[in-house]
Design a protein around this motif. Structure first.
Motif, PDB file in Angstrom:
ATOM      1  N   PRO A 174       0.800  -1.239   0.000  1.00 27.31           N
ATOM      2  CA  PRO A 174       0.000   0.000   0.000  1.00 27.31           C
ATOM      3  C   PRO A 174       0.828   1.282   0.000  1.00 27.31           C
ATOM      4  N   GLU A 175       1.969   1.309   0.706  1.00 28.21           N
ATOM      5  CA  GLU A 175       2.747   2.550   0.778  1.00 28.21           C
ATOM      6  C   GLU A 175       3.366   2.938  -0.567  1.00 28.21           C
ATOM      7  N   GLY A 176       3.551   1.978  -1.471  1.00 28.01           N
ATOM      8  CA  GLY A 176       4.119   2.281  -2.770  1.00 28.01           C
ATOM      9  C   GLY A 176       3.111   2.354  -3.896  1.00 28.01           C
ATOM     10  N   ARG A 177       1.847   2.123  -3.573  1.00 27.82           N
ATOM     11  CA  ARG A 177       0.822   2.032  -4.624  1.00 27.82           C
ATOM     12  C   ARG A 177       0.658   3.334  -5.396  1.00 27.82           C
ATOM     13  N   SER A 178       0.565   4.456  -4.698  1.00 29.55           N
ATOM     14  CA  SER A 178       0.349   5.741  -5.378  1.00 29.55           C
ATOM     15  C   SER A 178       1.516   6.081  -6.297  1.00 29.55           C
ATOM     16  N   PHE A 179       2.734   5.851  -5.815  1.00 28.05           N
ATOM     17  CA  PHE A 179       3.932   6.093  -6.629  1.00 28.05           C
ATOM     18  C   PHE A 179       3.911   5.238  -7.894  1.00 28.05           C
ATOM     19  N   LYS A 180       3.646   3.950  -7.734  1.00 23.43           N
ATOM     20  CA  LYS A 180       3.642   3.039  -8.871  1.00 23.43           C
ATOM     21  C   LYS A 180       2.533   3.393  -9.858  1.00 23.43           C
ATOM     22  N   LEU A 181       1.341   3.644  -9.366  1.00 26.49           N
ATOM     23  CA  LEU A 181       0.192   3.953 -10.212  1.00 26.49           C
ATOM     24  C   LEU A 181       0.431   5.209 -11.041  1.00 26.49           C
ATOM     25  N   ALA A 182       0.949   6.268 -10.412  1.00 23.15           N
ATOM     26  CA  ALA A 182       1.109   7.549 -11.101  1.00 23.15           C
ATOM     27  C   ALA A 182       2.276   7.535 -12.080  1.00 23.15           C
ATOM     28  N   CYS A 183       3.445   7.095 -11.606  1.00 23.49           N
ATOM     29  CA  CYS A 183       4.661   7.298 -12.386  1.00 23.49           C
ATOM     30  C   CYS A 183       4.803   6.350 -13.563  1.00 23.49           C
ATOM     31  N   GLU A 184       4.288   5.133 -13.460  1.00 20.92           N
ATOM     32  CA  GLU A 184       4.471   4.200 -14.561  1.00 20.92           C
ATOM     33  C   GLU A 184       3.485   4.446 -15.706  1.00 20.92           C
ATOM     34  N   GLN A 185       2.601   5.446 -15.563  1.00 18.06           N
ATOM     35  CA  GLN A 185       1.739   5.812 -16.683  1.00 18.06           C
ATOM     36  C   GLN A 185       2.540   6.408 -17.838  1.00 18.06           C
ATOM     37  N   PRO A 227     -14.846  10.723 -11.523  1.00 15.61           N
ATOM     38  CA  PRO A 227     -15.941   9.810 -11.249  1.00 15.61           C
ATOM     39  C   PRO A 227     -15.585   8.866 -10.109  1.00 15.61           C
ATOM     40  N   PRO A 228     -16.550   8.349  -9.386  1.00 21.91           N
ATOM     41  CA  PRO A 228     -16.268   7.422  -8.288  1.00 21.91           C
ATOM     42  C   PRO A 228     -15.470   6.218  -8.784  1.00 21.91           C
ATOM     43  N   GLY A 229     -14.490   5.807  -8.003  1.00 22.50           N
ATOM     44  CA  GLY A 229     -13.711   4.634  -8.350  1.00 22.50           C
ATOM     45  C   GLY A 229     -12.511   4.909  -9.234  1.00 22.50           C
ATOM     46  N   GLU A 230     -12.361   6.147  -9.771  1.00 19.80           N
ATOM     47  CA  GLU A 230     -11.215   6.453 -10.626  1.00 19.80           C
ATOM     48  C   GLU A 230      -9.958   6.602  -9.769  1.00 19.80           C
ATOM     49  N   PRO A 231      -8.813   6.009 -10.210  1.00 16.43           N
ATOM     50  CA  PRO A 231      -7.562   6.155  -9.439  1.00 16.43           C
ATOM     51  C   PRO A 231      -7.172   7.622  -9.325  1.00 16.43           C
ATOM     52  N   GLN A 232      -6.612   7.976  -8.180  1.00 18.25           N
ATOM     53  CA  GLN A 232      -6.258   9.374  -7.959  1.00 18.25           C
ATOM     54  C   GLN A 232      -4.769   9.556  -7.707  1.00 18.25           C
ATOM     55  N   LEU A 233      -4.281  10.728  -8.088  1.00 16.82           N
ATOM     56  CA  LEU A 233      -2.889  11.082  -7.862  1.00 16.82           C
ATOM     57  C   LEU A 233      -2.765  11.627  -6.441  1.00 16.82           C
ATOM     58  N   ARG A 234      -2.077  10.906  -5.595  1.00 15.50           N
ATOM     59  CA  ARG A 234      -1.950  11.300  -4.202  1.00 15.50           C
ATOM     60  C   ARG A 234      -0.515  11.784  -3.963  1.00 15.50           C
ATOM     61  N   ILE A 235      -0.336  13.092  -4.123  1.00 12.59           N
ATOM     62  CA  ILE A 235       0.990  13.703  -4.069  1.00 12.59           C
ATOM     63  C   ILE A 235       1.684  13.440  -2.739  1.00 12.59           C
ATOM     64  N   GLU A 236       0.953  13.565  -1.636  1.00 13.38           N
ATOM     65  CA  GLU A 236       1.566  13.385  -0.326  1.00 13.38           C
ATOM     66  C   GLU A 236       2.148  11.989  -0.174  1.00 13.38           C
ATOM     67  N   GLU A 237       1.418  10.970  -0.647  1.00 11.26           N
ATOM     68  CA  GLU A 237       1.885   9.599  -0.528  1.00 11.26           C
ATOM     69  C   GLU A 237       3.095   9.347  -1.432  1.00 11.26           C
ATOM     70  N   ILE A 238       3.078   9.937  -2.633  1.00  4.69           N
ATOM     71  CA  ILE A 238       4.210   9.772  -3.548  1.00  4.69           C
ATOM     72  C   ILE A 238       5.469  10.409  -2.962  1.00  4.69           C
ATOM     73  N   ASN A 239       5.341  11.637  -2.456  1.00  5.50           N
ATOM     74  CA  ASN A 239       6.495  12.311  -1.863  1.00  5.50           C
ATOM     75  C   ASN A 239       7.011  11.553  -0.643  1.00  5.50           C
ATOM     76  N   ALA A 240       6.107  11.034   0.170  1.00  7.38           N
ATOM     77  CA  ALA A 240       6.518  10.294   1.365  1.00  7.38           C
ATOM     78  C   ALA A 240       7.337   9.064   0.984  1.00  7.38           C
ATOM     79  N   PHE A 241       6.895   8.365  -0.050  1.00 14.67           N
ATOM     80  CA  PHE A 241       7.603   7.159  -0.492  1.00 14.67           C
ATOM     81  C   PHE A 241       8.999   7.513  -1.002  1.00 14.67           C
TER      82      PHE A 241
END
Length: 221
Positions: free
Chosen positions: A150-161, A199-213
């Motif tokens: 979970p701690e790396g999910r936001s980083f992986k989801l956003a950056c590998e796009q 829309p509900p259920g769409e993945p979101q860019l969570r800057i705080e989580e990405i920076n923390a990772f």
């Protein structure tokens, strides 16, 4: 000795400024050409305009000057870290073929590339070497297994796009927030997932989580 060092430093700064000014002028010339071309809007949308020539690594080098000279003819200035070293040769060769008015679009490609100059064989070799030298260092999932947690999910989801997942050691803890902010602007420009109205259920860019990772695993200052 100190006087010589001061003279050298001043000459270096002047050269760097001249390179930056040349790069800006070349980019401005390309945009004027796009404005007169029916294909201009399409060319301008290929890459986001958020990477400035002042950010080019080794910007006083021949490779950096060639990048600013040739690559801005068809799109905004690319970051060498867009791709890892192994991917650049195929991508670069495709770009050179297109600059020569060839490629998979036939006559349309020749029309789009009208007025575009292609690098010589020697220049192409230098430019490719530059791109590979300053390419992205991809993250090793064996070294960072937490990207699957979970701690790396936001980083992986956003950056590998858009590119290979970067190794957190590429930047320091103080550098990463600015880099992430620039990536967010890129994603907004490209209409990627950015976390605005959604829309509900769409993945979101969570800057705080990405920076923390990234900050937690960053290169030491």
């Amino acid at each position: 000795m100190r006087a010589s060092a001061a003279v050298f430093a001043a000459a270096f700064l002047l050269a760097a400024r001249a390179v930056a000014q040349d790069a800006e002028e070349l980019a401005a010339q390309a945009k004027r050409r796009w404005a007169e071309s029916p294909y201009g809007p399409m060319l301008e949308r290929i890459l986001p305009p958020t990477f400035e020539s002042t950010r080019l690594p080794g910007r006083e080098s021949r490779g950096a000057r060639l990048l600013a000279r040739y690559c801005v003819q068809c799109h905004n200035l690319p970051n060498p870290a867009m791709h890892q070293a192994a991917k650049w040769p195929v991508i670069f060769e495709r770009m050179v073929v297109r600059m020569r008015g060839k490629g998979n679009m036939g006559e349309l490609m020749r029309e789009m590339m009208a007025g575009v100059q292609a690098p010589t064989v020697d220049e192409a070799s230098v430019l490719l070497a530059y791109l590979r030298e300053y390419s992205q260092t991809p993250l090793d999932p064996k070294k960072y297994p937490e990207i699957l947690l979970p701690e790396g999910r936001s980083f992986k989801l956003a950056c590998e796009q858009c590119h290979e997942l970067p190794d957190p050691m590429r930047h320091t803890a103080s550098e990463w927030p600015e880099v992430v902010a620039r990536m967010q602007r890129n994603m907004e420009w490209m209409n990627r997932v950015v976390g605005n109205q959604h829309p509900p259920g769409e993945p979101q860019l969570r800057i705080e989580e990405i920076n923390a990772f990234l900050v937690k695993r960053a290169r030491k200052e």
